[in-house]
Structure formats: C-alpha cells, structure tokens
Design an enzyme around this catalytic site. Sequence first.
Site, PDB file in Angstrom:
ATOM      1  N   GLU A 136     -16.455  13.810 -62.775  1.00 62.55           N
ATOM      2  CA  GLU A 136     -17.210  12.863 -63.699  1.00 62.55           C
ATOM      3  C   GLU A 136     -17.029  13.039 -65.170  1.00 62.55           C
ATOM      4  O   GLU A 136     -17.892  13.724 -66.090  1.00 62.55           O
ATOM      5  CB  GLU A 136     -18.667  13.460 -63.487  1.00 62.55           C
ATOM      6  CG  GLU A 136     -19.249  13.545 -62.107  1.00 62.55           C
ATOM      7  CD  GLU A 136     -20.678  13.857 -61.776  1.00 62.55           C
ATOM      8  OE1 GLU A 136     -20.991  14.698 -62.543  1.00 62.55           O
ATOM      9  OE2 GLU A 136     -21.145  13.513 -60.508  1.00 62.55           O
ATOM     10  N   GLU A 171     -19.141  12.429 -51.370  1.00 65.67           N
ATOM     11  CA  GLU A 171     -20.507  12.535 -51.438  1.00 65.67           C
ATOM     12  C   GLU A 171     -21.525  11.456 -51.065  1.00 65.67           C
ATOM     13  O   GLU A 171     -22.205  11.125 -51.644  1.00 65.67           O
ATOM     14  CB  GLU A 171     -20.690  12.836 -53.021  1.00 65.67           C
ATOM     15  CG  GLU A 171     -19.650  13.969 -53.473  1.00 65.67           C
ATOM     16  CD  GLU A 171     -20.178  14.169 -55.143  1.00 65.67           C
ATOM     17  OE1 GLU A 171     -21.155  14.032 -55.406  1.00 65.67           O
ATOM     18  OE2 GLU A 171     -19.287  14.800 -55.644  1.00 65.67           O
TER      19      GLU A 171
END
Length: 375
Positions: A153, A259
């Site tokens: 991220e 995820e």
Amino acid sequence: MKNPILILSLLLLASCGPKEPALKDAFEGKFILGAAVNTQQINGKDTRGDSVLFRHFAAIEPENCMKSAEIMPKFGQYDWTLADQYVDFGSSHGLVVYGHCLIWHSQCTPDFCYDECGSLISPELLKERMKQHITTVVTRYKGRIKGWDVVNEAILEDGTYRKSPFYQILGEEFIPWAFQCAQEADPDLELYYNDYSMHEPKKLDAVIKMVQDIQARGIRIDAVGFQGHIGMDYPELGLYEKHIRRIKEETGLDVCITELDMSILPSVTQSADVSGMDFFELMRNPDKREAYLEKADPYRGNFPEDVCAAWNERMGQFLEMFLRNADVIRRINLWGVSDWDSWKNGWPIPGRQDAPLWVDREFKLKPFLKPYLDE
Ligand code: GLA
C-alpha cells in the site's frame, strides 16, 4: 446385525466412499488457492475451520502476525513466537506458506522511522534499518516461505505516493530498496508489491510505472498483488479484468488476487482507510451508532435469500473472470477461512456482521463453487 467383522467392513467401506472433491484440486494448474489465518487458528485455540482449510486450500498467509509491529514491537527486538508457529502450522499440514508484509506504513513498529525524540530518522539510517529488518525476517524463514509482500500500500488512488514516514524520508527510493534487500536476503524468494483499489486507473498507472522503475534498475519483482477487498457495487468487473491484463502486458508480471473478501453489506468505503469517520462519536452515542448500523448493517446476521443469491452471482462472475485470466493470475488468497474469521465483522464499528468469504459460518463452501466441485 451382530457380526463385528461385518460392521467393521461396512464402516470401512463407508469411510472409503466418494468424498467431496477439493477446491484446490479443481483449480490446480490454474492458480494456487490460499487463505489467511489468524492468531487463534495459528496457535490452535480455534480449530473449527481446520478441516475445511486443509481440505480445500493449498496455501496460507498470515493475517497479522508477521507485520512489523507484531513481529518487532520495538526496532531490533523480535518476538518470533507466533510467526514461528504460523510457519510450522503451514508446513506441518503441507500448505504453501506466504509472508505478509515486510514494509507497510500501518501496523508498523512505532520507532521504525523515528529517533528517541520522535523525529524522522535520516535516509541513511532508514535504509540501514530496512535492510536489517528485511534481512532478519526473510533469512529466518528462508526456504520455508515461498513469497513475501515486500511493500504494501504505497500508492494512493490518485496515483501519488502515500506520504508515509518511509516516503517522507526516502521518497520513491524506499520501494526499490526494499525489493533489493529482499532479493539479496533470499534469491529464490518470490517478491510482490501489494495494494488495494487496483481498479483505479491513476493508481494502476502509478503502480505500473513504479514496477517498471524497479525492473529498469535490474531488481527483481515477481508479481503484483491486487487486494480483493471488494463490495457488491465496486469495482466494475471489466475494469478490474482490464487492469489485471495491463499488469502483464506492460510489466510482464503476474498478478496475485490477495486478501479476497466481498462484503455482502452496503459499502461504507472502498478501502480499509476510514480515517474520515468519527468512530469515537459513534461509539459514545448509542443513537448515532444505531442509526449508522441501520444503514451499514441492515441484516444483523440474517442475510435475506435474494441478497445471498446476488452475492453468489457476483462472486461467481469474479471467479469466472479469474479463471479466464489464469494465464496471468498466480494465486488467489481469501482473507480468512470462513465468515467467522473475517476482519470485516466488527469493521468499521463493533457489531457489524458480514459474510464476505467462500466458506460460510457452518464451514460449508458457498453455492457459487458447486459447479467447480461437480466437474
Ligand atoms: C490491508 C492489509 C491487511 C489487512 C487489511 C485489513 O489490506 O494489507 O493486512 O490489515 O488491510 O484487515
């Protein structure tokens, strides 16, 4: 029937009867199917999902226990207890073991980027610390972990870099540096960049540019993780598919769907970033909390049939799309084993009940998977 030998033979016959086919076998040769495991599953306190995990999944990822703040509460001071248990849990059950994540601004060791006075450390010191952390963790599990999310991220939806402490100190350099350190620590390791909202065009452009920059420096990166925290109304499937293909076309890399969980509830936000919400106010004020939950959790755990059918249809369409692109997709990793385990329960506020995974609360595979098991 009194004959014990006959009873024993019948019991034996019954146990050899046809078993439900395994999902991991149905997708063999296409992609590796994995699931994230949490602390209670790793330390054996919650074994409810074990049989479905061992039967249907080929790989695991650690939900939290390898993030820097978990593994290294203070810079340089490691607590390996859970991470070791995680790797042992996977290898003792024949699962492929993955690591998540080496460098991330969140759940990060508090003093990783700061000195004793709370000021950001120098670029030289941060490079040294990154190398020390990455080398220590990667080396410890060398040969036992197949691939790591090296950086998590780092890029925002608008295509700019997140102004994390890592970025503030080293600028864009911190990403290639992290990959170089990981590659040097274990040349056989698979190395991934992992991020959410990869359907956002500006974000995708920036990720591609960042990957190309890593490659131009002769540093290895093997795949890009598309975090699959998706909802009933985002992302648009065609765009997601287009972006998966763009990674391959423009960088040559594979994609991992990481995820993966699709909330069955009305969307509150497209990412895990809910920094704009006033949680304290919601938690303090029962009326406001109730009003919020009415919108954000209208079902309170009793999901209507049509809502479940719509969820199954949409997840089925995503799976079909993943299969269409199996030449690019290396792995699909669910973010939890069953709906009991999902971080989305209780997120963003306690009391919310979701059903985002492939295995329901009775540990049964959801209906959209049936065609793959019948084949
Ligand atoms: C991000 C991280 C995950 C997890 C989720 C929320 O996607 O990569 O490790 O923390 O947020 O649970």
